[in-house]
Design an enzyme around this catalytic site. Structure first.
Site, mmCIF file in Angstrom:
data_model
loop_
_atom_site.group_PDB
_atom_site.id
_atom_site.type_symbol
_atom_site.label_atom_id
_atom_site.label_comp_id
_atom_site.label_asym_id
_atom_site.label_seq_id
_atom_site.Cartn_x
_atom_site.Cartn_y
_atom_site.Cartn_z
ATOM 1 N N ASP A 334 0.856 -1.175 0.000
ATOM 2 C CA ASP A 334 0.000 0.000 0.000
ATOM 3 C C ASP A 334 0.896 1.229 0.000
ATOM 4 O OD1 ASP A 334 -1.184 -0.783 3.323
ATOM 5 O OD2 ASP A 334 0.776 -0.158 2.670
ATOM 6 N N GLU A 705 37.158 -38.150 3.383
ATOM 7 C CA GLU A 705 36.833 -39.139 4.409
ATOM 8 C C GLU A 705 36.563 -40.495 3.773
ATOM 9 O OE1 GLU A 705 33.497 -37.346 6.356
ATOM 10 O OE2 GLU A 705 34.726 -35.965 7.527
ATOM 11 N N THR A 735 36.303 -30.614 14.257
ATOM 12 C CA THR A 735 36.916 -29.470 13.576
ATOM 13 C C THR A 735 35.941 -28.731 12.646
ATOM 14 O OG1 THR A 735 37.731 -30.915 11.832
ATOM 15 C CG2 THR A 735 39.217 -30.481 13.666
ATOM 16 N N ASP A 736 35.012 -29.444 11.996
ATOM 17 C CA ASP A 736 34.127 -28.797 11.009
ATOM 18 C C ASP A 736 32.998 -27.972 11.631
ATOM 19 O OD1 ASP A 736 35.289 -29.390 8.667
ATOM 20 O OD2 ASP A 736 33.818 -30.870 7.976
HETATM 21 P P1 ATP Z 1 -3.113 3.067 1.534
HETATM 22 O O1 ATP Z 1 -4.163 2.071 1.200
HETATM 23 O O2 ATP Z 1 -2.041 3.132 0.528
HETATM 24 O O3 ATP Z 1 -2.623 3.031 2.924
HETATM 25 P P2 ATP Z 1 -4.900 5.254 2.068
HETATM 26 O O4 ATP Z 1 -4.506 5.622 3.430
HETATM 27 O O5 ATP Z 1 -5.259 6.374 1.151
HETATM 28 O O6 ATP Z 1 -3.787 4.494 1.303
HETATM 29 P P3 ATP Z 1 -7.258 4.176 3.142
HETATM 30 O O7 ATP Z 1 -6.784 4.364 4.515
HETATM 31 O O8 ATP Z 1 -8.013 2.952 2.764
HETATM 32 O O9 ATP Z 1 -6.072 4.238 2.131
HETATM 33 O O10 ATP Z 1 -8.099 5.441 2.751
HETATM 34 C C1 ATP Z 1 -8.885 5.464 1.578
HETATM 35 C C2 ATP Z 1 -9.417 6.856 1.336
HETATM 36 O O11 ATP Z 1 -10.298 7.229 2.368
HETATM 37 C C3 ATP Z 1 -8.360 7.929 1.303
HETATM 38 O O12 ATP Z 1 -7.790 8.090 0.056
HETATM 39 C C4 ATP Z 1 -9.130 9.175 1.715
HETATM 40 O O13 ATP Z 1 -9.807 9.717 0.606
HETATM 41 C C5 ATP Z 1 -10.156 8.605 2.660
HETATM 42 N N1 ATP Z 1 -9.705 8.759 4.045
HETATM 43 C C6 ATP Z 1 -8.555 8.346 4.582
HETATM 44 N N2 ATP Z 1 -8.476 8.618 5.880
HETATM 45 C C7 ATP Z 1 -9.631 9.229 6.198
HETATM 46 C C8 ATP Z 1 -10.182 9.762 7.404
HETATM 47 N N3 ATP Z 1 -9.546 9.721 8.555
HETATM 48 N N4 ATP Z 1 -11.392 10.301 7.338
HETATM 49 C C9 ATP Z 1 -12.069 10.350 6.184
HETATM 50 N N5 ATP Z 1 -11.616 9.874 5.041
HETATM 51 C C10 ATP Z 1 -10.408 9.330 5.021
#
Ligand code: ATP
Length: 913
Positions: A334, A705, A735-736
């Site tokens: 990711d 051996e 030894t080994d």
């Molecule tokens: P990765 O999967 O590479 O870690 P990521 O953090 O973008 O990336 P997710 O955590 O699944 O993946 O988040 C998906 C999407 O949800 C994000 O791209 C963003 O648009 C939205 N998002 C992430 N964090 C929040 C949050 N705390 N509140 C609301 N929306 C969020």
């Protein structure tokens, strides 16, 4: 007072205040003193893993495997054949070998245990009204503990608060369905403790939601403790390599016996040997070929590998992962936090067609906004802040700088709100939160409901395109407007423009409602769209080099992110993951529309998966595996667990990951960094190389051996035996031994990451290895040893050695010189083994101090065998003229030289091809 286990059912029937009272605590938690006192009374919150019986039975198991039995029988036959000295020696060797193996296994296990302590499990506890993270072992009954999605619960407890809480109790019940939990008192009549919805148990995990509990019991007093006492801990299943070695040892043993018996018959028939001599000969063959010390040495090498990986921030949870890592062909990673730093800073915002630029980096609310904040911006940031759970706290020790507790995306929003002059404390006291729907990667948004004056206001933030679909109106300076098609287009254009710069963009919206919706009601509809925030998350600096090294190592990288496709592509280009050319970006929706065959076809080309959910991740892993890939996949959330389990190597995050993900993973990255996966792969390749190195090393000396026995037998005993059974044992188990262990600690050799991944089906002992040991190095060594043997007669003034009795001092001195010849050539072999491909000139002699200790041990052991009278007697040696040593030293460079020629020829042929 702390209730006993039987009384705990009563706790389930109590109202919340009674629960606190019954457990001698309060809503603000225990005091520190009280907690310390209880810890002294109840002991630490752990369940001891290794039982004594298991240790004893494991010690014994080292004496009853096939090779050990073979040696027991060999010893017994020696007694029957009236060779008591040999019988005793073989048995002593067997005992020593068994103890040594046990010690190695034990050491390997301790090393793994020590590693797990690197990542202690912690619990969020309220003590004296202050929230703190404590080591889970320090929990005591009466502690007030907070749990949230993905946490592993560390003690048994009674819930006092809950928000949409569901728990996975499968570790206790075997049933993997999530169980709904709630804090209200219940009637316990006729129900088992595990069925009670307001009790939670150690060892279970939070599937979703949040909760607050009061600890009722810890350690052995928990339900899990009860079960652990019954079953003991789980046995670790042997890794594929360990299984292969068991098979190899068995095959080699059978071959050794077969060869021994055939030669025995031939020797009797051709050479007319007496029966007893023929027998000693057969035993010698068997002992020479059986690789006594191999298996435990492999286990220890794997364990040492895990320690080197830990030093490079990859914590291995299963020994088998060490070898699989070396076979990895694809890494599915990711983006946020793994390829990037997960240090978010809001760079710009868009409200009502107006764009605002933010100065400053990090979570410090320093930096101006251009143009200055107005009502529109304040509405945007206040709404976004209301829909956040993170907090900014002062990092003690650091000079009052703010750090984020919780989601960095939300931390960035809070900082931006402060830059716009919003007081976060006032914000939450003016509009108290009455409900929340936490962020989840499938919905890709989060909402909260706050009471503002007489109104209930929903605040939502999330992925812009998806959020926009749930909006019907648009916020503007002139009030609420209808959201037209052109508005939507404009917003998406703005999102795309920011995403193309690699920024992460969130949409913000709100809605006024007239009643509090229940859990199942979809209230995130008819929203009023306010605007966008765009934040920067810089790539990790090490990642670019790590990606380049994957390239040369033939490892493919596939980005699978929840983030927006355009952002993902921009980041991918910046870190060199995607070249100049086209890359296909496949969204989660698109994936839903295609079948597995089409997905497989997509995977032939460069591709990024964006806006996916964890279940998509699983499909990609499965599709890659169908195409024969060995897949490593990263994950951190609860929903990632199935993909982590399915992957050949599941990689969880040590800092940001949930306990659930960590438990499903094979390795944990202590620093959440993509580069650490690559480092682990490099080490994994090195460990496998090292195992090959010492296997070759051990097999080489089989030839010198065995040769004396063959010469002896085919000369009908006229040519005396240059090395007897005792000498062979002195090599294999004397030894080994230390040098072989030292080879297990070799650092990765140059070029490990310049060759393609090893196939999972590749055999450890393959043809090139056997050819190198048995057809090149072994024969050269054997020749040298035989010359040393005959040379010893010369040095002692004997011209006609053929008539000598085989027990005279001259003969004993000759065998001593042959034995020393094995040692000096094996010293050289140690360096030849430093690489099977790369010239020693490139690798040099340094970099592994253990090698020199190995050589020292070899030299000391051979000197003792040649010069210490008791050992002379047992093994059968006598000192040879000192000038013999000068000649023997010539043996040191012999094998490296022979091997250099081979390496040069192979390299030449490789180039020619
Ligand atoms: P990765 O999967 O590479 O870690 P990521 O953090 O973008 O990336 P997710 O955590 O699944 O993946 O988040 C998906 C999407 O949800 C994000 O791209 C963003 O648009 C939205 N998002 C992430 N964090 C929040 C949050 N705390 N509140 C609301 N929306 C969020």
């Amino acid at each position: 007072m702390v209730p006993s286990r039987q009384d705990q059912a009563d706790v389930a029937e109590m109202a919340t205040e009674e629960v606190y009272r019954a457990l001698g605590t309060s809503p603000s938690g225990l005091t520190q003193e009280e907690a310390a006192e209880r810890l002294a009374v109840h002991g630490p919150n752990t369940i001891s893993p290794i039982s004594r019986r298991r240790l004893v039975s494991r010690l014994l198991s080292n004496f009853v495997h096939v090779m050990a039995i073979l040696l027991w029988v060999g010893g017994a036959v020696a007694f029957l054949a009236d060779l008591p000295q040999l019988g005793v020696a073989i048995w002593v060797v067997n005992v020593v070998n068994g103890i040594f193996s046990f010690w190695q296994e034990f050491k390997a296990e301790k090393a793994t245990e020590a590693l797990l302590r690197l990542l202690p499990s912690t619990a969020t506890v309220l003590r004296e009204a202050v929230l703190e993270q404590v080591d889970a072992t320090a929990l005591v009954p009466g502690d007030v503990v907070f749990i949230e999605e993905g946490d592993r619960i560390s003690a048994d407890g009674r819930l006092v608060e809950h928000v949409a809480l569901r728990v996975d109790q499968s570790t206790l019940t075997g049933e993997s369905r999530l169980v709904r939990k709630a804090s209200d008192p219940v009637d316990t009549a006729g129900r088992s403790r595990l069925e009670l919805p307001n009790l939670v148990f150690a060892g279970t995990t939070v599937g979703s939601g949040r909760g607050k509990l009061v600890v009722t019991s810890t350690g052995a007093g928990t339900e899990l403790g009860g079960i652990a006492a019954l079953t003991g801990s789980l046995a670790d299943t042997p890794s594929p390599l360990q299984r292969e070695l068991r098979r190899v040892s068995l095959t080699v043993s059978i071959v050794a016996i077969g060869v021994g018996v055939v030669f025995f018959i031939l020797a009797l028939a051709l050479g007319g040997l007496p029966l007893a001599t023929g027998f000693v000969f057969t035993l010698g063959m068997i002992v020479a070929f059986v690789p006594e010390g191999l298996l435990p040495t492999v286990t220890l090498a794997l364990a040492m590998g895990t320690q080197r990986m830990a030093a490079r921030n990859a914590l291995v949870r299963k020994l088998s992962a060490v070898e699989t890592l070396g076979c990895t062909t694809v890494i599915c990673t990711d983006k946020t936090g793994t390829l990037t730093q997960n240090e978010m800073t809001v760079r710009s915002a868009l409200v009502g067609g107006r764009r605002y630029e933010f100065e400053g980096v990090g979570y410090q609310p320093e930096g101006r906004i251009h143009p200055g904040p107005d009502d529109g911006l304040v509405t945007l940031l206040a709404t976004a802040a209301r829909a956040s759970n993170a907090r900014l706290v002062h990092n003690d020790g650091d000079t009052g700088r703010l750090t984020v507790v919780g989601d960095p995306t939300e931390g960035a929003i809070l900082t931006a709100a402060m830059k716009a002059g919003i007081d976060l404390d006032v914000l939450s006291s003016d509009a108290p939160r009455v409900a929340e729907w936490p962020f989840d990667p499938v919905r890709k948004r989060m909402s909260s409901v706050a009471r503002m004056g007489g109104e209930l206001v929903v605040a939502t933030k999330g992925a812009p395109a998806e959020l926009l679909e749930r909006c019907s109106s648009l916020h503007s300076a002139d009030g609420t407007l209808a959201l037209e098609v052109d508005d939507r287009k404009g917003i998406i254009q703005a999102v795309n423009a920011a995403a193309a710069e690699g920024l992460r963009v969130l949409g913000v919206a709100r809605r006024v409602i007239d009643h509090l919706p229940d859990e199942r009601e979809d209230f995130e509809i008819d929203l009023e769209f306010i605007g966008l925030v765009a934040m920067h998350d810089p790539p990790r600096p090490e990642v670019e080099a790590a990606i380049a090294s994957c390239r040369s190592a033939g490892i493919r990288i596939v980005m699978i992110t929840g983030d927006y496709g355009i952002t993902a592509e921009a980041i991918g280009r910046r870190i060199g993951m995607v070249g100049e050319g086209q890359v296909r970006v496949v969204n989660g929706d698109e994936m839903d529309a295609i079948d597995d065959a089409a997905l497989g076809a997509i995977l032939d080309d460069e591709v990024i998966f964006a806006r996916v959910t964890p279940s998509h991740k699983m499909r990609v892993v499965a599709a890659l595996q169908d195409r024969g890939a060995v897949v490593a996949v990263t994950g951190d959330g609860v929903n990632d667990a199935p993909a982590l389990k399915l992957a050949d190597i599941g990689v969880a995050m040590g800092q940001s990951g949930t306990d659930v993900a960590r438990e499903a993973a094979d390795i944990i990255l202590l620093d959440d960094n993509f580069a650490s996966i690559v480092a682990a792969i490099e080490e994994g390749r090195a460990v496998y190389d090292n195992i090959k190195k010492f296997t070759t090393y051990i097999l080489t000396s089989n030839v010198p051996e065995a040769v004396p026995f063959v010469v002896f037998a085919f000369s009908g005993g006229r040519i005396p035996l240059a090395l007897g059974v005792m000498h062979i044992l002195a090599i294999d188990l004397g030894t080994d031994l230390a040098p072989a262990l030292a080879l297990g600690a070799e650092p990765p050799e140059p070029g490990v990451m310049d060759r393609p991944p090893r196939s999972l089906d590749a055999r450890l002992i393959d043809r090139p290895l056997l050819a190198r040991a048995y057809l090149l190095l072994g024969p050269v060594q054997a020749l040298f040893v035989m010359i040393a043997f005959f040379g010893a007669y010369r040095l002692q003034g004997v011209e006609d050695w053929s008539n000598l009795a085989s027990s005279g001092t001259i003969y004993l001195a000759a065998t001593a010189m042959a034995l020393a010849g094995v040692v000096t050539t094996q010293i050289g072999n140690l360096f030849a083994q430093r690489s099977a491909r790369v010239s020693l000139r490139r690798i040099g002699l340094g970099g592994n101090r253990l090698l020199w200790w190995g050589i020292l041990s070899e030299v000391v052991v051979i000197l003792l065998i040649v010069y210490l009278p008791p050992l002379q007697r047992v093994i059968g040696t006598a000192p040879f003229p000192p000038i013999g040593w000068a000649w023997l030293l010539l043996g040191v460079p012999l094998l490296p030289l022979a091997d250099e020629i081979r390496k040069a020829l192979t390299a030449h042929r490789g180039r020619a091809r």
